[in-house]
Scaffold this active site. Structure first.
Site, PDB file in Angstrom:
ATOM      1  N   HIS B 180       0.837  -1.167  -0.038  1.00  0.00           N
ATOM      2  CA  HIS B 180       0.120  -0.173   0.037  1.00  0.00           C
ATOM      3  C   HIS B 180       0.888   1.173  -0.008  1.00  0.00           C
ATOM      4  O   HIS B 180       1.364   1.464   1.062  1.00  0.00           O
ATOM      5  CB  HIS B 180      -0.875  -0.051   1.261  1.00  0.00           C
ATOM      6  CG  HIS B 180      -1.759   1.086   1.387  1.00  0.00           C
ATOM      7  ND1 HIS B 180      -2.973   1.288   1.535  1.00  0.00           N
ATOM      8  CD2 HIS B 180      -1.099   2.271   1.813  1.00  0.00           C
ATOM      9  CE1 HIS B 180      -3.492   2.396   1.775  1.00  0.00           C
ATOM     10  NE2 HIS B 180      -2.297   3.255   1.878  1.00  0.00           N
ATOM     11  N   ASP B 306     -10.478  -3.821  -3.613  1.00  0.00           N
ATOM     12  CA  ASP B 306     -10.259  -3.161  -2.557  1.00  0.00           C
ATOM     13  C   ASP B 306     -11.536  -2.802  -1.842  1.00  0.00           C
ATOM     14  O   ASP B 306     -11.922  -1.653  -1.262  1.00  0.00           O
ATOM     15  CB  ASP B 306      -9.396  -1.639  -2.661  1.00  0.00           C
ATOM     16  CG  ASP B 306      -8.905  -1.129  -1.624  1.00  0.00           C
ATOM     17  OD1 ASP B 306      -9.200  -1.928  -0.355  1.00  0.00           O
ATOM     18  OD2 ASP B 306      -8.681   0.242  -1.425  1.00  0.00           O
TER      19      ASP B 306
END
Ligand SMILES: [Zn+2]
Lengths: 345, 431
Positions: B180, B306
């Site tokens: 991330h 996501d």
């Protein structure tokens, strides 16, 4: 005018001039021994403050009271309501209490917009400063102050006037609202700050940006100094207080380079020795105190026009003779009516 | 053993075919009307429908354990089936964090019990996602869950040494670190993409450089130690350039893009409606265009949702107080159809590649992302690309409804999903 005042961008030129002109009328009344008008009798104005700002709250409170509105002060600061859902719940509570207008001050950008558009309340929402977004009544009182000095009279704007705003533009809701409103009123705005305190994306704003205060001062009709928090230094926005004051502070020498007629303005509270020296702050050219006084007139005008613009059927039973009619064009006559009533007493 | 005959479906968008599923595998694929041994089979009329290999999501937040108020493995896998997925990778930022063999096995087992979708747990890179000490990556790999993908998603592994060590360490079992990418100092107080809109709205900016600088560092580290790095939810045009450059060097970098970054821009934030609040934030039109092109040319390997469920109260508030994230499983394929297929950037076999083959390959998932051919596992997705309808969050089977697409018209609808021959979705409803 729109039902809410969230952003200076909500105001057309006609709207803005109408507010300034109405504030002029109302300011005249403030000079009389009896300052109170019955215009908003029976209406409820809630001051919903999530952030400490005694100055702004008192200004709105005085404005609402002079229009005879019932004022409820709701301070959310320090209580358990600090997160998310509470804004919704608080809004529903205010709605149940019959708030005709909610004046909201919030530490988060967009909270007034959310309050106005979420369907939680029906009343008008007035943004009294949200995060680093906007503070439209501050911009209005600044424009009011400028117009009084630079373009006296009513009906006009600030066409062609050159206004310089200096300081922490990045974090300033005052700067955002001023750029939008002054542009609407025909002024040419220049922002001056160290590049670290200018937002990325400023290029689309209707203004110029300069990093050189000395180059801009001789061409300015008004110079507005924004408060710069000393803590910004710790986040490396500038190296030291002294360097900031040297490069971007307004002192006597710099003030001398401004045109004779040019104003020094400050939205307060001032950081003397930082963005402005005591010499400048206390000089007759500095309008900081006058701005505070003008704030009440402007906020009276805003509340009056927003609440007066409601449908005639909603006009309060008491003081109907003074209640402004739905048509904006009639609003100027309303304070006249009110004056009559005052004389009647 | 049960049989299903899918009649007249366009396999990967090509010619119409009859596909016979027998038990857990594809038994036969033939011309329409071919004499397949289909006696006793349940028939699915699929003329005009497109048949794809079951979709694989590399990036799903199932929230269990810990936040069952927003999603559970059961509700999340039902949502996955609804979206045409047959395998999802469950992210590690649960409570407790999936940083031990015990937690990943628990999630893996819950997935098996649900039966709607294979759940492949992602293991945390560092203990408690704190970025300080490596979690027991080997133990998670050797557990029943067989973890291959490791990520501190939600947080960035920002310490360069920890990142380097993780990349090196997982080589022992062909693992991959999914990053991330968010430089934490550059994004303190960040609320939205930093640019024209953030300047006007007075919301703290999340600069593209905060993503790009981490990706640049990570591809260099991956090259240096010859390991695999995967870029989660790549969101900027600059990130595309860096990944393209890294791939041109032959380095082992892969990347995913979310459906919402393929469709939405930061202009939507002007509403201050927190359904548009997501991390990384919605970017600009220029970025959206670059992401679509990169997905089309393969620079970006795959689409990952996501999927980030949040309860209503976490979105029903002012912007700064709201949680970041959007649900995405039930709308992913429709968004990809609108942004990639209907625009001519990708055909259906390309969609099969980006939403099934490649994500399965990155996750080293057996039995998924396979060709639609006899003898292969019957993990299949059937969709009606001609369907047009408005998104109705109240019809979601996910426990959460924080979608940015409410009332938006999107094309296409998944009608059937088969997990090893069993219909987990039939007629658009979980079965
Ligand atoms: Zn993430």
């Amino acid at each position: 005018m729109k039902r809410h005042l969230i952003s200076a961008a909500d105001l057309s030129r006609d709207d803005a001039v109408l507010i300034l002109d109405t504030a002029e009328e109302l300011a005249r009344i403030a000079d009389r021994p009896i300052k109170k008008l019955p215009t908003l009798r029976g209406r409820t104005v809630v001051n919903l403050f999530y952030e400490d700002s005694t100055r702004t709250r008192i200004s709105f409170e005085a404005a609402a009271k002079r229009l005879s509105a019932d004022v409820i002060n709701f301070s959310a600061k320090g209580s358990s309501v600090s997160k998310g859902e509470s804004l919704k719940d608080t809004a529903l509570t205010l709605e149940a209490m019959g708030a005709d207008a909610v004046v909201i001050r919030h530490h988060d950008s967009g909270a007034p917009h959310r309050l106005a558009t979420s369907g939680w309340i029906n009343g008008s929402v007035v943004n009294a400063g949200d995060g680093t977004h906007e503070h439209p009544t501050q911009a209005l009182l600044d424009a009011f102050t400028m117009r009084r000095h630079l373009e006296p009279g009513t009906g006009g704007g600030l066409d062609g006037r050159r206004i310089t705003v200096v300081g922490d533009i990045l974090h300033s809701r005052v700067a955002r609202s001023n750029v939008l409103l002054l542009h609407t009123l025909g002024a040419q705005v220049t922002l001056v700050a160290p590049p670290t305190l200018v937002p990325v994306g400023v290029a689309t704003w209707p203004c110029e940006v300069s990093y050189d205060l000395d180059a801009v001062l001789p061409k300015s009709d008004a110079v507005m100094m924004l408060r710069v928090q000393r803590e910004r230094m710790n986040a490396a926005f500038f190296p030291t207080e002294r360097e900031y004051a040297r490069r971007y502070g307004l002192d006597g020498d710099r003030m001398a380079r401004m045109p004779e007629h040019a104003l020094v303005m400050h939205p307060g509270p001032m950081n003397r020795g930082m963005e402005i020296t005591a010499e400048v702050a206390d000089s007759p050219r500095c309008t900081a105190v006058e701005q505070v006084a003008n704030g009440v007139s402007i906020r009276m005008a805003v509340l009056y026009l927003l609440l007066g613009g409601a449908s005639p059927g909603e006009a309060p039973a008491a003081g109907t003779s003074a209640a402004p009619s739905a048509a904006p064009s009639a609003t100027l006559s309303a304070p006249t009516t009110a004056r009559t009533e005052e004389t009647d007493r | 053993m049960s049989k299903t005959l899918i009649r007249g479906a366009q396999v990967l968008g090509g010619e119409a075919r009859d596909v016979l599923v027998d038990g857990e595998t594809i038994a036969a694929v033939g011309e329409p009307g071919a004499a397949l041994p289909a006696d006793g089979a349940e028939v699915v009329e699929a003329a005009g429908h497109v048949l794809l290999p079951g979709l694989v999501d590399l990036h799903t937040h199932l929230r269990e354990p810990g936040r069952e108020d927003s999603e559970t493995v059961l509700t999340g896998t039902r949502a996955a089936a609804r979206g045409g997925f047959t395998a999802v990778h469950a992210m590690a930022n649960t409570f407790p964090v999936a940083d031990t063999a015990g937690v990943v096995e628990q999630v893996w087992r819950l997935g098996r019990e649900s039966g709607y979708c294979d759940v492949q747990p992602v293991g945390a890179v560092t203990v408690g996602l704190e970025g300080k000490q490596l979690a027991e990556l080997g133990a998670m790999h050797e557990s029943a869950a067989g973890v291959v993908v490791f990520s501190d998603d939600g947080k960035c592994v920002d310490d360069a040494v920890i990142m380097r060590r993780a990349l090196e360490y997982v080589k022992a079992f062909d693992g991959v670190v999914a990053q991330h990418a968010q430089e934490p100092r550059l994004t303190e107080g960040a609320q939205m993409n930093e640019g024209v809109v953030s300047a006007e709205l007075g919301l703290g900016g999340w600069p593209a450089a905060a993503e790009e600088s981490v990706i640049a560092r990570d591809v260099l580290l991956a090259a240096h130690v010859d390991s695999r790095v995967h870029v989660c939810h790549l969101s900027t045009a600059g990130s595309v350039e860096i990944v393209r450059w890294a791939k041109s060097k032959g380095w082992r970098v892969t990347a995913e893009v979310t459906p919402h970054h393929l469709l939405l821009t930061d202009e939507l934030v002007r509403s201050y409606d927190p359904v548009y609040k997501v991390n990384p934030p919605l970017r600009t039109e220029t970025d959206v265009r670059a992401l679509r092109e990169a997905l089309a040319d393969g620079t970006i390997d795959c689409v990952a949702t996501d999927h980030a469920p949040h309860p209503q109260e976490d979105k029903d508030c002012e912007w700064a107080a709201a949680a970041m994230g959007m649900v995405g499983l039930e709308t992913a394929l429709s968004v990809v159809q609108q942004t990639m297929v209907d625009t001519g950037l990708l055909d259906w076999s390309g969609v099969a590649d980006r939403m099934s083959h490649r994500p399965a390959a990155i996750g080293r998932l057996d039995g998924h992302g396979r060709p639609v051919a006899p003898g292969e596992p019957a993990n299949l997705t059937l969709l009606d690309p001609a369907y047009r309808g408005r998104v109705d969050p109240h019809r979601f089977v996910s426990r959460s409804r924080n979608t940015p697409y409410a009332d938006r018209e999107l094309p296409g609808r998944v009608t059937h999903t088969f997990l090893r021959g069993r219909a987990t979705l039939a007629g658009g409803e979980p079965a």
